[in-house]
Structures are given as structure tokens and as C-alpha cells.
Design an enzyme around this catalytic site. Structure first.
Site, mmCIF file in Angstrom:
data_model
loop_
_atom_site.group_PDB
_atom_site.id
_atom_site.type_symbol
_atom_site.label_atom_id
_atom_site.label_comp_id
_atom_site.label_asym_id
_atom_site.label_seq_id
_atom_site.Cartn_x
_atom_site.Cartn_y
_atom_site.Cartn_z
ATOM 1 C CB SER A 42 -0.940 0.017 1.208
ATOM 2 O OG SER A 42 -0.215 -0.131 2.420
ATOM 3 C CG ASP A 333 -4.295 5.089 7.202
ATOM 4 O OD1 ASP A 333 -3.127 4.899 7.592
ATOM 5 O OD2 ASP A 333 -4.726 4.646 6.121
ATOM 6 C CG HIS A 336 -1.107 3.643 4.806
ATOM 7 N ND1 HIS A 336 -2.340 3.135 5.161
ATOM 8 C CD2 HIS A 336 -0.474 2.667 4.116
ATOM 9 C CE1 HIS A 336 -2.455 1.896 4.708
ATOM 10 N NE2 HIS A 336 -1.339 1.588 4.076
#
Length: 358
Positions: A42, A333, A336
Site C-alpha cells: 500500500s 490513518d 500510512h
């Protein structure tokens, strides 16, 4: 006389066109880094997960709150991510798109794409648990990309792009956080202890890098596993009531990194003309987390989205709420970094990448 002038003008136009074609081709050959490609998880997923059935998605608000146009593109941040920032710094392009972006244009193929999938790991089981695109499947997409690129620019220029471009490989975090140490990773823990599982991660990473090399990659930056125990969600899950850094998670990350660094040294000796760079992000990020004020941050143990302690992906949504001043946060978040967090981290690592690979 008029007919003579006409043919003279036509001849001049043809000559200009020929010179233009030659100049354009020469311009490509003189480009140091013509494109950037990303593989992994991600951190470098530019929106590929939008196209697959998985809970590891972020193509909705508040993701992308500070991105161009305030759009949620599938990048796991409030704004730009490392592929964008590095490509911008190198003068390649402003944004690196996802390979599975339905709006991807032929000209985008020239400057690179991301094949990464949020939730993927070097261990194929990690990708299966998250129902995302494994590293091996990302390689299959890369093979398809090569075929498309050759149709767009021709074989000679395609081979030049593949050889001279920069390749980012970012994985390992999910192997530890979302597989080995997670509730869903109980089968992994039954078969492996930390030393043997870190061996598996590094062996899988080595296989991936060799396959990437066999497909033409030569300049490869492999980012280390970060101090995963200090990201907000892992503090919540493994850091006790005070949400301290989960030291056993960090120790596992350090073991992966030590083994990975040695393996990359070995690969560089065995693979002719390879320039594979182990890039330490563990220590720079840990320093940012431990000394946030030095970098202009106030909050180091929670993200901007929701409570910042657990919200990530579908749990960070339009109902979660966000902080008023994202510049005070290292993390967007619970997993990340913010765009600012990425920029500060890259300020400490990009020079090494450029000096070693460009």
C-alpha cells in the site's frame, strides 16, 4: 519559378520533420531515468486495489483530501505517495498512475506505472489473506506492460526504458503486521518462528528480485521494512495499555532488514550489471517518530483519520472525521504516513537512491 519555390518549401518541411524525429529519439536516449515502476504494498499502491474485490481499498473520502482536486484515487494517504514524489524529484513526471487505472493512456506507459497492491507481501500467503495482487501476479502484469510498451515506442526504445528506469520495491510490513502477528496469521505462527519466517520473507524477496532482473530491470531500490511496531495501529494491537511501540514487531522487522541487506549484497555480486540498492527507511522513520518536533510534527502515535488508533482502509471513511491540521501528523490513518510524512522521510533517503542508482 513559383513551382520551384513550392518544391523547395516541401523539401524544407520534410527535412525539419526528419530532424524532429531524430531529436526526439535522441532525447529519450539521453534521459537518465526515463520512467519509474513500483511493486509491493500500500505504500506504493497508486490505485490498483480499486479494480479488485478486497477490503484493502481507499478510493473514497477522506483519502485524497489534499490530493490534486481533492480526489480519492486509491492512494493510501491524504495526498501524494512515494512514487509520485520520487518521480517528481527526478523530473520524470508529476504523478505515477496505477497500472489498472481504467483511464491509463498509452503515453503514460513511457514514464512508468505502479503494479503494487495494498496488503501484499513477499510471502504469497500474505496477499492471499488480504485478497490482493501478489508480488508474482504483479510480475505477470509487468510482462503484459512490456508487451504494451513495445507496441507504443518500439522494441529498441522499450528495452532502453526497461534497463534505465528506476524500480521501487516496497513490501514486508504486511507480512509481519497483517500475517505473522495478526489474528489471521495463526497458521503461519504454527509453522514458523520469527527466525524461520524472516528467512521465508527474504527468500521470497530474493526470488522476486531475480525475476524482475530477468525481465530487464537493473536499477532497483528496495525499501527496508519500517519500524512496524511504532505505527499507530500496531501500537494499539501490540503495545499494551499505554500503546507503546511493540518491540517484538520492531525486532522482527530489524531481523528481516539485516537478512535482506545481506541477500541484496549477494545478488549484486551474482547478477551482472545489477544495481540493487538496500534502502534503510527503518532508522530514519524511527527517528522521526521518536523526535517529531525536530521535523515539525506534534502527533507521532495516532493518525489524522478518526481516532487515529485503528482506522485504516474501509474503517477510515467519510463518517470517521479527520484532524483539522494534517501537517501536525506523521500518519494519515493508523498505518500510512501523510504526504508530509513521506516528504520528510524521503528527504533523508532520496539522496542515497539518486547517488547510487541515477
Amino acid at each position: 519559378m513559383q513551382l520551384s519555390n513550392y518544391y523547395s518549401r516541401i523539401g524544407s518541411i520534410i527535412l525539419i520533420l526528419l530532424l524532429f524525429i531524430i531529436t526526439c529519439k535522441g532525447a529519450l536516449q539521453n534521459t537518465k531515468i526515463p520512467a519509474l515502476f513500483a511493486f509491493g504494498d500500500s505504500i506504493v499502491d497508486q490505485g490498483n486495489n480499486n479494480a479488485i474485490k478486497t477490503l484493502a481499498k481507499c478510493n473514497f473520502p477522506p483519502y485524497g483530501r489534499d490530493f490534486e482536486g481533492g480526489m480519492a484515487t486509491g492512494r493510501f494517504s491524504n495526498g501524494k505517495t512515494p512514487p509520485d514524489l520520487i518521480a517528481e524529484e527526478l523530473g520524470i513526471t508529476n504523478l505515477i498512475p496505477a497500472y489498472l487505472d481504467p483511464n491509463l493512456k498509452a503515453e503514460d506507459l513511457r514514464t512508468g506505472v505502479s503494479f503494487a497492491s495494498g496488503g501484499a507481501g513477499f510471502d504469497p500467503e500474505t496477499s492471499r489473506l488480504a485478497s490482493v495482487i501478489s508480488l508474482l501476479d504483479q510480475l505477470e502484469q509487468y510482462k503484459e506492460y512490456i508487451w504494451k510498451l513495445k507496441r507504443v515506442v518500439g522494441e529498441e526504445d522499450a528495452n532502453f526504458i526497461l534497463e534505465k528506469s528506476l524500480y521501487l520495491v516496497v513490501a514486508g510490513s504486511d507480512d509481519l503486521a497483517n500475517n505473522y502477528f495478526s489474528a489471521t496469521g495463526f497458521k503461519t505462527r504454527l509453522h514458523y518462528n520469527i527466525p524461520s519466517y524472516t528467512d521465508l520473507i527474504v527468500a521470497s524477496a530474493s526470488t522476486f528480485l531475480q525475476e524482475l532482473y530477468n525481465l530487464g530491470a537493473r536499477r532497483i531500490a528496495v525499501l527496508s521494512t519500517p519500524p512496524i511496531g511504532c505505527v499507530p495501529s500496531q501500537r494499539t494491537l501490540g503495545g499494551g495499555i499505554l500503546r507503546m511501540c511493540a518491540e517484538n514487531y520492531n525486532q522482527a522487522a530489524e531481523l528481516v532488514n539485516a537478512k535482506l541487506s545481506r541477500e541484496i549484497d549477494s545478488l549484486n555480486q551474482r547478477l551482472p550489471q545489477s544495481r540493487i540498492l538496500y534502502t534503510d527507511v527503518y532508522n530514519p522513520l524511527l527517528h522521526i517518530i521518536q523526535h517529531p518536533q525536530n521535523y515539525g510534527f506534534e502527533f507521532n502515535n495516532k493518525g489524522c483519520c478518526g481516532t487515529g488508533k485503528l482506522e485504516v482502509a474501509v474503517f477510515c471513511n467519510k463518517f470517521s472525521g479527520t484532524c483539522s491540521d494534517v501537517s501536525k501528523y506523521i500518519f494519515w490513518d493508523s498505518f500510512h504516513p501523510t504526504e508530509k510524512g513521506y516528504r520528510v522521510l524521503l528527504n533523508q533517503t532520496l539522496d542515497k537512491i539518486i547517488n547510487s542508482l541515477v
